[in-house]
Structure formats: structure tokens, C-alpha cells
Scaffold this active site. Sequence first.
Site, mmCIF file in Angstrom:
data_model
loop_
_atom_site.group_PDB
_atom_site.id
_atom_site.type_symbol
_atom_site.label_atom_id
_atom_site.label_comp_id
_atom_site.label_asym_id
_atom_site.label_seq_id
_atom_site.Cartn_x
_atom_site.Cartn_y
_atom_site.Cartn_z
ATOM 1 C CG HIS A 179 -1.958 -1.031 1.226
ATOM 2 N ND1 HIS A 179 -1.726 -2.287 1.727
ATOM 3 C CD2 HIS A 179 -3.244 -1.031 0.785
ATOM 4 C CE1 HIS A 179 -2.826 -3.024 1.587
ATOM 5 N NE2 HIS A 179 -3.755 -2.280 1.026
ATOM 6 C CG ASP A 248 -4.256 -5.582 -4.303
ATOM 7 O OD1 ASP A 248 -5.338 -5.065 -3.949
ATOM 8 O OD2 ASP A 248 -3.448 -6.067 -3.498
#
Length: 329
Positions: A179, A248
Site C-alpha cells: 500500500h 489489486d
Amino acid sequence: MTLNATIFGPEGLTITDWERGFFRDTQPLGFIVFARNIDTPDQLRRLTGDLRDTVGRDAPILIDQEGGRVQRMRAPHWREYLPALDQMQRASDPMRAQWIRNRLIAAELRDVGIDVNCAPLADLVEDDTHPVLRNRLYGVDVPTVVAAARQCADAFLAGGVLPVLKHIPGYGRASVDSHKDLPTVHAPRAELDAHDFAPFRALNDLAMGMTAHIVFSDIDADATATTSPVMMQLIREDIGFDGLIMTDDLSMEALSGTIAERATASIKAGCDIILHCNGDPVEMAAVAAAAGEMTPAAQTRANRALAQRKSPENIDIPALEAEFEALLA
């Protein structure tokens, strides 16, 4: 109907006028909801119904409801679950507990109009697995992880929810949080084939999967698995995964370039669908334009996956809850 090769997350608890028009005109394959989109069961049912109404079809609606830290629907309206690794270690019958846990989750999701869950995880726990991932996983060895992932997927399907296998082709060696940064793995290809990629090969019959934003330097040092044609060919041919592959979240900082460049690179690499989660209207418009229409192959895979959406099998939820509690006592 030709669909856009995207799945989008709406901005808030209700659909904005802009989103209503954008989703109607763009026709993304589906939607994904997060904690920012969730308040009460009634509110969430209205939202999922409104999302489908905007596109005029029974579009898939996704969520990350693994249990533990990654759980968008929470108390007081929904059950709180242990992190998956903690449950595997605590349960007297780990595989039975894994099935019940995910069958209960499926029931909670279907009740509010959600029919796709981004699980199971087939990544392996390693010595250097980043804490953001570690206790979300099922075990350290291939047989345990494959068996637990299969229990999860089977439980979802029995509850009328499609599973999404993640993170293809393996994210367990990531020592940084994708992230925020780009994980790079330097293990040799032969070791990856025998270990990291093995659970995904064993689960390659699942109909939907999600990529890992991670670089395997011995295979392609220049791109993440999500944006690497070499890695996508490995996933399709060596791992043998012929399901619908979504990225993702494209907003994660492991990827570089503008949001449109990320989408273009992912589609060119061989991903079927772009997942964009943050609800930013400017970004959504750019992603939709870059992703373009689903390819015929992607549409075939999507149709095959969505055909698995069935009415839930009848189950005694209170009895399952009691058994679950006993397994964890």
C-alpha cells in the site's frame, strides 16, 4: 452489452448524482465497497441495490471481508472474527472452523446484497512476511494453506458468494507494505515455483483471482506482477490460472506512474479487470478511459465466474454459530 474493464468503489454511503451518471454511461463490470460505504444493514442493502440499478443489471458487488483486521462490515451489526492465522492456531479443528467462519461471512454478505468476497488468501507465511499481511494468512506450508483456502472458497460458494483468490502469484515474501512501497523478492525462480507459486497452482480452478503488486527479480526485475507481461504469462501458463484476473487496488503506492498509466500497463500485461477503490471521480474517469472495453477473453472468463453465483444452500445459522464457538473455546 459491452462492459468497461473496471470495478469501482463508490465514494460514500449513498451514490452521488455524478456517480449515477458515470456508472450508467461507463458500465463497469462491477463495484467494491469499503468501510466508508457501510453504516447499517438497511443502508448497505440500499447502496448495493442502487449500484445495480445504475447499470441496469445484476452486477457483481465485491468486498474485502476476510475477518480480523481486514473486515469492512463490523460490530455492532456484524460478527467480529479473529485474524485468520490466529484462528488456525486456536481452533480444535482448524479446517472445520475455517469452513464455518466463511460460511457465516457468506451469509452476512448475501443478506446485504454482496456476492463476491476478495478471499481466500493463498500466500504463505514467511519469516519476513510484513505485519500488514502476516496474520491474515493461513499457514507456513503449502498443504495447510491449500486446504484452508479450499475450505474458504467452498464455504463462500455454498453461501452464494464468489471467492477471489489472492494474491497471485504469491505475496508472502513481501517485507514491505505494498500500500505504501514496492516489495521486491530476490528468491530464484525454481524456489518460487516449488514454494510460493505452488498453492496458486493447486487452486487454479477458482474462477476469479487478484494480482500481487510485487516484483520477482529473477523473473522480471522491471515490473510488478500486475504490470508484467512475463509474470502474467507465468500465471496463465505455468500456474495454469484461467480465471478472471483483476488487479489489486490500482491506487496502492507499489505501482508507479499516473493512475491512467497504471491501468494501461495492467491491461497490456494481461490483466482482465482494473480494480480502483478510492472513489475519486477524476481518477475513476481516467481509469475507465485507459482500461477500455473488456476483451472477449475477459468477458468469457467473467461470464464463467458469474455463472457460479447460486442461491445459498439452506443452513442452520444458529447451529453453525454454536459449533464455531465450541471449536474456538
